[in-house]
Design a protein around this motif. Sequence first.
Motif, PDB file in Angstrom:
ATOM      1  N   ASP A  77      93.431 -34.936  -6.019  1.00 42.43           N
ATOM      2  CA  ASP A  77      91.718 -36.243  -5.438  1.00 42.43           C
ATOM      3  C   ASP A  77      92.138 -37.033  -4.440  1.00 42.43           C
ATOM      4  OD1 ASP A  77      90.971 -35.899  -8.395  1.00 42.43           O
ATOM      5  OD2 ASP A  77      91.787 -37.855  -8.641  1.00 42.43           O
ATOM      6  N   PHE A  78      92.633 -37.146  -3.893  1.00 46.46           N
ATOM      7  CA  PHE A  78      93.757 -37.335  -2.504  1.00 46.46           C
ATOM      8  C   PHE A  78      93.689 -36.585  -1.491  1.00 46.46           C
ATOM      9  CE2 PHE A  78      96.732 -38.699   0.782  1.00 46.46           C
ATOM     10  CZ  PHE A  78      96.216 -40.080   1.065  1.00 46.46           C
ATOM     11  N   ASN A  79      94.261 -34.768  -2.153  1.00 45.42           N
ATOM     12  CA  ASN A  79      94.479 -34.433  -1.461  1.00 45.42           C
ATOM     13  C   ASN A  79      93.353 -33.422  -0.626  1.00 45.42           C
ATOM     14  OD1 ASN A  79      97.810 -34.637  -1.754  1.00 45.42           O
ATOM     15  ND2 ASN A  79      97.260 -32.928  -2.623  1.00 45.42           N
ATOM     16  N   ILE A  80      92.228 -33.960  -1.757  1.00 50.40           N
ATOM     17  CA  ILE A  80      90.554 -33.306  -1.316  1.00 50.40           C
ATOM     18  C   ILE A  80      89.637 -34.319  -0.326  1.00 50.40           C
ATOM     19  CG2 ILE A  80      88.591 -32.867  -2.897  1.00 50.40           C
ATOM     20  CD1 ILE A  80      90.077 -31.949  -5.135  1.00 50.40           C
TER      21      ILE A  80
ATOM     22  N   THR B  65      92.575 -45.063  -0.996  1.00 54.93           N
ATOM     23  CA  THR B  65      91.836 -45.267  -1.910  1.00 54.93           C
ATOM     24  C   THR B  65      90.829 -45.232  -1.691  1.00 54.93           C
ATOM     25  OG1 THR B  65      94.253 -47.204  -1.849  1.00 54.93           O
ATOM     26  CG2 THR B  65      92.811 -46.844  -3.897  1.00 54.93           C
ATOM     27  N   ARG B  66      90.330 -45.382  -1.741  1.00 59.53           N
ATOM     28  CA  ARG B  66      88.456 -45.679  -2.067  1.00 59.53           C
ATOM     29  C   ARG B  66      88.086 -44.000  -1.853  1.00 59.53           C
ATOM     30  NH1 ARG B  66      83.185 -45.347   0.731  1.00 59.53           N
ATOM     31  NH2 ARG B  66      81.975 -46.618  -0.336  1.00 59.53           N
ATOM     32  N   LYS B  67      88.047 -43.054  -1.162  1.00 59.05           N
ATOM     33  CA  LYS B  67      87.746 -42.316  -0.564  1.00 59.05           C
ATOM     34  C   LYS B  67      88.790 -41.114  -1.866  1.00 59.05           C
ATOM     35  CE  LYS B  67      86.502 -41.540   2.811  1.00 59.05           C
ATOM     36  NZ  LYS B  67      84.444 -40.810   3.036  1.00 59.05           N
ATOM     37  N   ALA B  68      89.853 -41.316  -2.558  1.00 59.72           N
ATOM     38  CA  ALA B  68      90.955 -40.975  -3.953  1.00 59.72           C
ATOM     39  C   ALA B  68      89.665 -41.314  -4.391  1.00 59.72           C
ATOM     40  CB  ALA B  68      91.588 -41.205  -3.474  1.00 59.72           C
ATOM     41  N   ARG B  69      89.307 -42.503  -4.520  1.00 58.98           N
ATOM     42  CA  ARG B  69      88.736 -42.849  -6.030  1.00 58.98           C
ATOM     43  C   ARG B  69      87.314 -41.860  -6.595  1.00 58.98           C
ATOM     44  NH1 ARG B  69      91.483 -47.282  -9.569  1.00 58.98           N
ATOM     45  NH2 ARG B  69      93.901 -46.207  -8.807  1.00 58.98           N
TER      46      ARG B  69
ATOM     47  N   LYS C 231      95.178 -40.779   8.750  1.00 57.92           N
ATOM     48  CA  LYS C 231      96.095 -39.287   7.907  1.00 57.92           C
ATOM     49  C   LYS C 231      95.245 -38.037   7.629  1.00 57.92           C
ATOM     50  CE  LYS C 231      98.074 -42.839   4.841  1.00 57.92           C
ATOM     51  NZ  LYS C 231      97.615 -43.445   3.268  1.00 57.92           N
ATOM     52  N   SER C 232      95.811 -36.972   8.492  1.00 57.57           N
ATOM     53  CA  SER C 232      95.231 -35.763   7.710  1.00 57.57           C
ATOM     54  C   SER C 232      96.195 -34.975   7.153  1.00 57.57           C
ATOM     55  CB  SER C 232      94.704 -34.938   9.466  1.00 57.57           C
ATOM     56  OG  SER C 232      96.226 -35.605  10.181  1.00 57.57           O
ATOM     57  N   PRO C 233      95.177 -34.189   6.670  1.00 61.65           N
ATOM     58  CA  PRO C 233      96.575 -33.150   6.283  1.00 61.65           C
ATOM     59  C   PRO C 233      96.983 -31.541   6.561  1.00 61.65           C
ATOM     60  CG  PRO C 233      93.435 -32.186   5.972  1.00 61.65           C
ATOM     61  CD  PRO C 233      93.866 -33.848   6.991  1.00 61.65           C
ATOM     62  N   THR C 234      97.779 -31.573   6.040  1.00 56.04           N
ATOM     63  CA  THR C 234      99.180 -30.508   6.431  1.00 56.04           C
ATOM     64  C   THR C 234      98.653 -29.374   5.564  1.00 56.04           C
ATOM     65  OG1 THR C 234     100.275 -30.677   4.298  1.00 56.04           O
ATOM     66  CG2 THR C 234     100.447 -32.033   6.376  1.00 56.04           C
ATOM     67  N   SER C 235      99.286 -28.285   6.453  1.00 62.22           N
ATOM     68  CA  SER C 235      99.078 -26.618   5.972  1.00 62.22           C
ATOM     69  C   SER C 235      99.356 -26.884   4.654  1.00 62.22           C
ATOM     70  CB  SER C 235     100.299 -26.066   6.158  1.00 62.22           C
ATOM     71  OG  SER C 235      99.837 -25.964   7.973  1.00 62.22           O
ATOM     72  N   TYR C 236      99.961 -27.631   3.920  1.00 58.14           N
ATOM     73  CA  TYR C 236     100.545 -27.297   2.159  1.00 58.14           C
ATOM     74  C   TYR C 236      99.361 -28.330   1.673  1.00 58.14           C
ATOM     75  CZ  TYR C 236     103.094 -28.817  -1.809  1.00 58.14           C
ATOM     76  OH  TYR C 236     103.645 -28.987  -3.269  1.00 58.14           O
ATOM     77  N   ILE C 237      98.675 -28.873   2.408  1.00 62.50           N
ATOM     78  CA  ILE C 237      97.941 -29.985   1.751  1.00 62.50           C
ATOM     79  C   ILE C 237      96.525 -29.510   1.413  1.00 62.50           C
ATOM     80  CG2 ILE C 237      96.245 -31.344   1.309  1.00 62.50           C
ATOM     81  CD1 ILE C 237      98.604 -34.052   2.304  1.00 62.50           C
ATOM     82  N   TRP C 238      96.613 -28.178   1.956  1.00 61.84           N
ATOM     83  CA  TRP C 238      95.304 -27.415   2.238  1.00 61.84           C
ATOM     84  C   TRP C 238      95.242 -25.763   1.736  1.00 61.84           C
ATOM     85  CZ3 TRP C 238      90.380 -28.579   3.890  1.00 61.84           C
ATOM     86  CH2 TRP C 238      90.744 -29.160   5.621  1.00 61.84           C
ATOM     87  N   ALA C 239      96.632 -25.619   1.064  1.00 56.80           N
ATOM     88  CA  ALA C 239      97.223 -24.968   0.538  1.00 56.80           C
ATOM     89  C   ALA C 239      97.202 -24.954  -0.832  1.00 56.80           C
ATOM     90  CB  ALA C 239      98.752 -23.854   0.790  1.00 56.80           C
ATOM     91  N   LYS C 240      97.190 -26.489  -1.738  1.00 58.88           N
ATOM     92  CA  LYS C 240      97.220 -26.617  -2.985  1.00 58.88           C
ATOM     93  C   LYS C 240      96.106 -27.081  -3.286  1.00 58.88           C
ATOM     94  CE  LYS C 240      99.687 -30.809  -3.989  1.00 58.88           C
ATOM     95  NZ  LYS C 240     100.468 -32.124  -4.345  1.00 58.88           N
TER      96      LYS C 240
ATOM     97  N   THR D 290      87.939 -35.510   4.618  1.00 60.61           N
ATOM     98  CA  THR D 290      87.324 -36.442   5.879  1.00 60.61           C
ATOM     99  C   THR D 290      87.635 -35.777   6.613  1.00 60.61           C
ATOM    100  OG1 THR D 290      87.599 -38.723   4.390  1.00 60.61           O
ATOM    101  CG2 THR D 290      87.985 -38.419   6.941  1.00 60.61           C
ATOM    102  N   TYR D 291      87.990 -34.934   6.638  1.00 60.24           N
ATOM    103  CA  TYR D 291      88.895 -34.238   7.485  1.00 60.24           C
ATOM    104  C   TYR D 291      87.622 -33.205   7.989  1.00 60.24           C
ATOM    105  CZ  TYR D 291      91.120 -31.582  11.390  1.00 60.24           C
ATOM    106  OH  TYR D 291      91.963 -30.724  12.346  1.00 60.24           O
ATOM    107  N   LEU D 292      87.199 -32.579   7.431  1.00 61.28           N
ATOM    108  CA  LEU D 292      86.445 -31.845   7.448  1.00 61.28           C
ATOM    109  C   LEU D 292      84.895 -32.365   8.737  1.00 61.28           C
ATOM    110  CD1 LEU D 292      86.645 -28.640   5.072  1.00 61.28           C
ATOM    111  CD2 LEU D 292      87.145 -28.554   7.346  1.00 61.28           C
ATOM    112  N   SER D 293      84.644 -33.544   7.441  1.00 59.40           N
ATOM    113  CA  SER D 293      83.275 -33.761   7.492  1.00 59.40           C
ATOM    114  C   SER D 293      83.436 -34.842   9.008  1.00 59.40           C
ATOM    115  CB  SER D 293      83.038 -35.467   6.494  1.00 59.40           C
ATOM    116  OG  SER D 293      83.963 -35.868   6.660  1.00 59.40           O
ATOM    117  N   HIS D 294      84.446 -35.500   9.756  1.00 59.63           N
ATOM    118  CA  HIS D 294      84.149 -35.870  10.959  1.00 59.63           C
ATOM    119  C   HIS D 294      84.167 -34.744  11.767  1.00 59.63           C
ATOM    120  CE1 HIS D 294      85.617 -39.190   8.848  1.00 59.63           C
ATOM    121  NE2 HIS D 294      85.950 -39.943   9.976  1.00 59.63           N
TER     122      HIS D 294
END
Length: 189
Positions: free
Chosen positions: A126-129, A9-13, A148-157, A134-138
């Motif tokens: 905001d949550f998707n970003i 939630t903090r990351k999304a905010r 949690k990690s982004p799915t292909s759908y989230i990357w596309a969105k 987070t995924y890319l920065s780790h």
Amino acid sequence: MFADNIWWTRKARIQAEKRLLSNAFQAQLLLIWYSFLSAAVSIYYLKATASSFANVSWVAFSVLILSISGFINGLSYKERANLIKECYENLQDIYTQAKKQGADIEKIGTRYQEILKICENHEDIDFNIALCDTYLSHPEQLRKDLTKSPTSYIWAKVAFYYIKRSIALMILYILPIGMFIAMEAVVTQ
């Protein structure tokens, strides 16, 4: 795990604050750009012979700029971003508490709900970003530790969001120049 929900939630905010501050900056820049072009065209038409249609159109454009500036001011981007910042800073405090051994989750949950009421909720994008960022920065070896990690759908969105935003901004920046060129084409006919 409750601490994990707080963290995401903090990351999304944080992303919501970035979005609002970016919107505030772009809105101000567009207003300056439109005001400059409106003044420049008005000066140009003082010297050039223009049709009454062109003069009326640019007066209407100037009034539109004035109206839009009031509307943008009413959106309160910076004030909303400050409330979101206050929210995610408070979330960091309770996240630290929730991570402690033997933490009173019920008390922290109540405080979590109170903090969320400080400001508006973040948007889905905001949550998707936040997920993608987070995924890319780790580092690759630590990505498996993310809950949690982004799915292909989230990357596309997220990609679609940035493409759509870039195109919209490009159109908004080019619009008054296109309007001037169209008016000149009409006047010279």
